[in-house]
Design a protein around this motif. Sequence first.
Motif, PDB file in Angstrom:
ATOM      1  N   LYS A  39       7.095   3.833  -7.283  1.00 54.19           N
ATOM      2  CA  LYS A  39       6.152   2.409  -7.455  1.00 54.19           C
ATOM      3  C   LYS A  39       4.735   3.065  -7.904  1.00 54.19           C
ATOM      4  CE  LYS A  39       8.604  -1.763  -6.739  1.00 54.19           C
ATOM      5  NZ  LYS A  39       8.605  -2.126  -8.093  1.00 54.19           N
ATOM      6  N   LEU A  40       3.874   3.935  -7.291  1.00 56.55           N
ATOM      7  CA  LEU A  40       2.879   4.783  -7.490  1.00 56.55           C
ATOM      8  C   LEU A  40       2.712   4.934  -9.100  1.00 56.55           C
ATOM      9  CD1 LEU A  40       2.057   6.789  -4.249  1.00 56.55           C
ATOM     10  CD2 LEU A  40       1.551   4.658  -5.377  1.00 56.55           C
ATOM     11  N   LYS A  67      19.860  -2.853 -18.192  1.00 57.70           N
ATOM     12  CA  LYS A  67      19.915  -4.150 -19.456  1.00 57.70           C
ATOM     13  C   LYS A  67      18.435  -4.434 -20.044  1.00 57.70           C
ATOM     14  CE  LYS A  67      23.885  -6.544 -18.456  1.00 57.70           C
ATOM     15  NZ  LYS A  67      24.380  -7.911 -18.382  1.00 57.70           N
ATOM     16  N   THR A  68      17.436  -4.639 -19.126  1.00 58.04           N
ATOM     17  CA  THR A  68      16.029  -4.746 -19.618  1.00 58.04           C
ATOM     18  C   THR A  68      15.309  -4.164 -19.142  1.00 58.04           C
ATOM     19  OG1 THR A  68      15.410  -5.321 -17.051  1.00 58.04           O
ATOM     20  CG2 THR A  68      15.964  -7.621 -18.464  1.00 58.04           C
ATOM     21  N   GLY A  69      15.038  -2.710 -18.268  1.00 55.73           N
ATOM     22  CA  GLY A  69      14.290  -1.549 -19.347  1.00 55.73           C
ATOM     23  C   GLY A  69      13.571  -1.691 -17.683  1.00 55.73           C
ATOM     24  N   LYS A  70      13.205  -2.615 -17.200  1.00 58.13           N
ATOM     25  CA  LYS A  70      12.099  -3.266 -15.768  1.00 58.13           C
ATOM     26  C   LYS A  70      12.597  -2.625 -15.018  1.00 58.13           C
ATOM     27  CE  LYS A  70      10.313  -6.684 -18.630  1.00 58.13           C
ATOM     28  NZ  LYS A  70      10.189  -7.439 -18.600  1.00 58.13           N
ATOM     29  N   ASP A  71      11.298  -2.116 -14.163  1.00 54.73           N
ATOM     30  CA  ASP A  71      11.530  -2.041 -12.351  1.00 54.73           C
ATOM     31  C   ASP A  71      12.166  -3.391 -11.590  1.00 54.73           C
ATOM     32  OD1 ASP A  71      11.907  -1.110 -10.134  1.00 54.73           O
ATOM     33  OD2 ASP A  71       9.769  -0.376  -9.780  1.00 54.73           O
ATOM     34  N   VAL A  72      12.974  -3.563 -11.314  1.00 50.49           N
ATOM     35  CA  VAL A  72      13.458  -4.681 -10.308  1.00 50.49           C
ATOM     36  C   VAL A  72      13.292  -5.132  -8.926  1.00 50.49           C
ATOM     37  CG1 VAL A  72      14.627  -5.937 -12.413  1.00 50.49           C
ATOM     38  CG2 VAL A  72      15.724  -4.563 -10.556  1.00 50.49           C
ATOM     39  N   ASP A  73      14.087  -3.785  -8.586  1.00 55.70           N
ATOM     40  CA  ASP A  73      13.983  -2.962  -7.324  1.00 55.70           C
ATOM     41  C   ASP A  73      13.051  -4.246  -5.778  1.00 55.70           C
ATOM     42  OD1 ASP A  73      15.383  -0.198  -5.711  1.00 55.70           O
ATOM     43  OD2 ASP A  73      13.246  -0.803  -6.790  1.00 55.70           O
ATOM     44  N   THR A  74      13.019  -4.601  -5.180  1.00 53.94           N
ATOM     45  CA  THR A  74      11.952  -4.960  -4.368  1.00 53.94           C
ATOM     46  C   THR A  74      11.861  -4.975  -3.275  1.00 53.94           C
ATOM     47  OG1 THR A  74      12.060  -6.623  -4.595  1.00 53.94           O
ATOM     48  CG2 THR A  74       9.905  -6.305  -5.964  1.00 53.94           C
ATOM     49  N   TYR A  75      11.717  -4.346  -2.480  1.00 58.10           N
ATOM     50  CA  TYR A  75      11.847  -4.617  -0.663  1.00 58.10           C
ATOM     51  C   TYR A  75      10.319  -5.542  -0.094  1.00 58.10           C
ATOM     52  CZ  TYR A  75      15.064   0.098  -1.513  1.00 58.10           C
ATOM     53  OH  TYR A  75      15.882   0.296  -2.293  1.00 58.10           O
ATOM     54  N   LEU A  84      12.956   4.977   1.211  1.00 53.62           N
ATOM     55  CA  LEU A  84      11.775   4.322   1.301  1.00 53.62           C
ATOM     56  C   LEU A  84      10.390   5.192   0.917  1.00 53.62           C
ATOM     57  CD1 LEU A  84      11.798   2.359   4.774  1.00 53.62           C
ATOM     58  CD2 LEU A  84      12.544   1.063   2.411  1.00 53.62           C
ATOM     59  N   ALA A  85      10.302   6.424   1.189  1.00 52.21           N
ATOM     60  CA  ALA A  85       9.537   6.816   0.600  1.00 52.21           C
ATOM     61  C   ALA A  85       9.407   7.251  -0.694  1.00 52.21           C
ATOM     62  CB  ALA A  85       9.630   8.562   1.151  1.00 52.21           C
ATOM     63  N   ALA A  86      10.978   7.060  -1.547  1.00 55.23           N
ATOM     64  CA  ALA A  86      11.476   7.265  -2.689  1.00 55.23           C
ATOM     65  C   ALA A  86      11.024   5.721  -3.656  1.00 55.23           C
ATOM     66  CB  ALA A  86      12.429   7.799  -3.282  1.00 55.23           C
ATOM     67  N   PHE A  87      11.173   4.808  -2.840  1.00 51.71           N
ATOM     68  CA  PHE A  87      11.297   3.793  -3.541  1.00 51.71           C
ATOM     69  C   PHE A  87       9.068   3.302  -3.786  1.00 51.71           C
ATOM     70  CE2 PHE A  87       8.739  -0.234  -2.821  1.00 51.71           C
ATOM     71  CZ  PHE A  87      10.121  -1.166  -3.873  1.00 51.71           C
ATOM     72  N   CYS A  88       8.472   3.887  -2.410  1.00 54.34           N
ATOM     73  CA  CYS A  88       7.197   3.839  -2.684  1.00 54.34           C
ATOM     74  C   CYS A  88       6.810   4.924  -3.998  1.00 54.34           C
ATOM     75  CB  CYS A  88       6.725   4.293  -1.351  1.00 54.34           C
ATOM     76  SG  CYS A  88       6.275   2.899  -0.021  1.00 54.34           S
ATOM     77  N   LEU A  89       7.198   6.284  -3.901  1.00 49.21           N
ATOM     78  CA  LEU A  89       6.984   7.430  -5.055  1.00 49.21           C
ATOM     79  C   LEU A  89       6.931   6.029  -6.612  1.00 49.21           C
ATOM     80  CD1 LEU A  89       8.272  10.700  -3.202  1.00 49.21           C
ATOM     81  CD2 LEU A  89       5.588  10.107  -4.222  1.00 49.21           C
ATOM     82  N   ASN A 131       0.976  -1.473   0.306  1.00 46.03           N
ATOM     83  CA  ASN A 131      -0.042  -0.053   0.181  1.00 46.03           C
ATOM     84  C   ASN A 131       0.605   0.943  -0.162  1.00 46.03           C
ATOM     85  OD1 ASN A 131      -1.719   1.736   0.294  1.00 46.03           O
ATOM     86  ND2 ASN A 131      -3.518   0.640   2.073  1.00 46.03           N
ATOM     87  N   TYR A 132       1.632   1.429  -1.258  1.00 45.92           N
ATOM     88  CA  TYR A 132       2.151   2.733  -1.014  1.00 45.92           C
ATOM     89  C   TYR A 132       1.681   4.096  -1.023  1.00 45.92           C
ATOM     90  CZ  TYR A 132       5.071  -1.696  -3.378  1.00 45.92           C
ATOM     91  OH  TYR A 132       5.583  -2.409  -3.382  1.00 45.92           O
ATOM     92  N   ALA A 133       0.925   3.743  -1.962  1.00 48.06           N
ATOM     93  CA  ALA A 133       0.027   5.497  -1.519  1.00 48.06           C
ATOM     94  C   ALA A 133      -0.052   5.391  -0.179  1.00 48.06           C
ATOM     95  CB  ALA A 133      -1.416   5.490  -2.204  1.00 48.06           C
ATOM     96  N   ALA A 134      -0.591   5.271   1.193  1.00 45.62           N
ATOM     97  CA  ALA A 134      -0.363   5.148   2.462  1.00 45.62           C
ATOM     98  C   ALA A 134       1.158   4.759   3.363  1.00 45.62           C
ATOM     99  CB  ALA A 134      -0.695   4.008   3.005  1.00 45.62           C
ATOM    100  N   ALA A 135       1.910   4.457   2.427  1.00 49.61           N
ATOM    101  CA  ALA A 135       2.659   4.424   2.821  1.00 49.61           C
ATOM    102  C   ALA A 135       3.670   5.661   3.103  1.00 49.61           C
ATOM    103  CB  ALA A 135       4.370   3.402   2.410  1.00 49.61           C
TER     104      ALA A 135
END
Length: 179
Positions: A105-106, A171-179, A98-103, A74-78
């Motif tokens: 993802k939004l 290489k892939t252009g995809k968002d690969v990092d997750t928490y 962590l705020a940057a990560f959530c943003l 729930n990135y919008a609430a985080a």
Amino acid sequence: MNRFFTIFALSILAAGAPAVFAAMGPASGNAQTTIRGQEQQPTGQPSPQQRQQQKGPDAATPFNQGIAFMKVKNYAAAVPKFEAALKANPNLPQAHLLAAFCLRKLGPANYSASLQHLNAALKLNPKMGEAYESRGVLYVKMGKKDDAQKDLATLKQINPRLTPGLETAIKTGKDVDTY
């Protein structure tokens, strides 16, 4: 997921473990655990934590709430929780990260704010490898692969263990990092 727990553990150390665990409440039953710094004070003398609370809100409570929202994606609430933690203590690079990560993802409308948080985290802690990794992934999402490559080069110097995720994103252009 390991990165999330590493960041969480570091944030506990940075925020001061007693403050973080005190915000969680008693561990079990009616047992009272004395936390260093919260020992009984003579009457009329506020404890160090009471003096801190008199100064303003603590950062640990909203920070921990933000992490709880992140765990359920729930990135919008985080985001507002991490920003509340930063309002209470602006010197928390982990909260910026962590705020940057959530943003990020939004979605693209939040990339600029995400970049601001990552730059703030790196200003507070120029050797924070996770911030370079996350900013590199953000640059990839923004179509700025040259900037992502610069962050990758810095990351290789600071923390080579974090480079595979950013290399894959480039290489892939995809968002690969997750928490």
